[in-house]
Design an enzyme around this catalytic site. Structure first.
Site, short mmCIF file in Angstrom:
data_model
loop_
_atom_site.label_atom_id
_atom_site.label_comp_id
_atom_site.label_asym_id
_atom_site.label_seq_id
_atom_site.Cartn_x
_atom_site.Cartn_y
_atom_site.Cartn_z
NE ARG A 171 -3.59 -2.52 0.26
CZ ARG A 171 -3.21 -3.71 -0.23
NH1 ARG A 171 -2.09 -3.82 -0.92
NH2 ARG A 171 -3.97 -4.77 -0.07
CB SER A 243 -8.68 -1.24 4.16
OG SER A 243 -9.39 -2.38 3.74
CD GLU A 339 -4.89 0.61 3.30
OE1 GLU A 339 -5.41 1.08 2.26
OE2 GLU A 339 -4.94 -0.59 3.59
#
Length: 343
Positions: A171, A243, A339
């Site tokens: 990520r 997420s 994130e």
């Protein structure tokens, strides 16, 4: 991708509510919709904006807006999809940075070119996919990436980035770190292998495929869509950024210590000997599922997703995230990392 040069309109006091998937009603002092490469390349000489702070926005699926933006928001709208060739047993396909990611994945399958079927329903645009190195259900975008084109905002230079230059991580990418705010991605080229093999290792996907008459790419696409719709809220109904935390990766030694205390810890062994932990499980075990701070809440079905129940602010979401991080660190001695990018 389009190169036609049309000077973009400069919009004043622009609402960003529809340009972030949390639905926060923050505003930009100015905004421009960038729908061509030339428009992006000419920004550095545009006297209207050349001395302003700039914020590049695609679908806004990986950002938490905590304040108004005192500058110009550059809304990426460069579209177009095409097959550009075949090379070394693979198809090369290109998409404009403003293309909707899910629609692009569906388009590749309609062309008979599988390879991205594990990644549908991820919110956002094609241009945002490399920044985050999006991934799900056993596949990361970086595995199918060939190259991208970008404009350096300070100089207007058109730059090509290969896989190495993008420095993909979990990520993560060059564009989230050293390249943050420096470039506008204009198009991305993907390599889709002709020697296709299914990725169905994840239990949820395997269960969704049970009893299916086939296991081709379209079936996997449909299964992942069904799983995501069952587990995750639709951001158009309940604002969220997907997420919110990365699944933390710990050493084998740290994992054994944790496992001795928490026998049921959900984990995924990594090729390098480390162990990835399920952040949602950690958060759930700390009792956060369904809890809220103001209008910001942890989703009832998936603890990894923070949502805007209505009237939430970006500040409340960050306050909620920090509270969760503290509890997970105290209980498990594991540090969670967010994130989304926060502004």
């Amino acid at each position: 991708m389009s190169h036609a040069l049309l000077a973009p309109e400069l919009l004043a006091d622009y609402s960003l509510q529809t340009h972030n998937t949390f639905g926060f009603d923050m505003r930009a002092r100015h905004a421009m919709k960038i729908d061509s490469v030339d428009a992006a390349a000419s920004l550095h000489t545009d006297r209207r904006v050349m001395n302003m702070a700039q914020l590049v926005l695609g679908g806004g699926s990986n950002i938490v807006l905590t304040r108004d933006f005192d500058g110009v928001a550059l809304i990426v709208g460069i579209v177009g999809k095409r097959v550009i060739g075949e090379e070394d047993g693979a198809w090369l396909v290109e998409a404009g940075a403003g293309e909707n990611w899910h629609d692009f994945v569906a388009w590749t399958l309609a062309q008979g070119m599988p390879g991205l079927e594990n990644l549908p329903l991820i919110p956002g645009t094609v241009g945002a996919a490399p920044i985050q190195n999006i991934g799900a259900y056993g596949l990361e975008m970086g595995e199918r990436f060939e190259r991208l084109n970008a404009v350096e905002l300070a100089t207007g230079a058109c730059v090509e980035f290969d896989r190495t230059a993008c420095a993909f991580g979990y990520r993560d990418s060059f564009f989230k770190r050293a390249g943050r705010g420096r470039f506008m991605i204009t198009s991305v080229v993907f390599r889709l292998p002709k020697a296709w093999r299914p990725r169905t290792e994840y239990a949820d996907v395997a269960r969704a495929l049970e009893g299916a008459s086939r296991c081709d790419a379209q079936a996997i696409f449909d299964a992942v869509v069904a799983v995501r719709r069952a587990k995750l809220p639709d951001w158009t109904v309940l604002g969220n950024a997907g997420s919110f935390f990365k699944n933390p990766v710990v050493s084998a030694q740290a994992f054994e210590t944790l496992k001795a205390r928490e026998a049921g810890v959900v984990s995924y062994p990594q090729a390098d000997g480390q162990v990835k932990l399920a952040a949602g499980w950690l958060i759930d075990r700390c009792g956060w599922k369904g809890r809220n701070i103001g209008g910001a809440a942890v989703h009832e079905r998936q603890a990894l997703v923070l949502v805007n129940r209505g009237g939430a602010t970006g500040t409340q979401v960050l306050e909620l995230a920090e509270s969760i991080k503290r509890d997970v660190l105290v209980r498990f001695d594991v540090e969670l990392e967010m994130e989304p990018v926060c502004l």
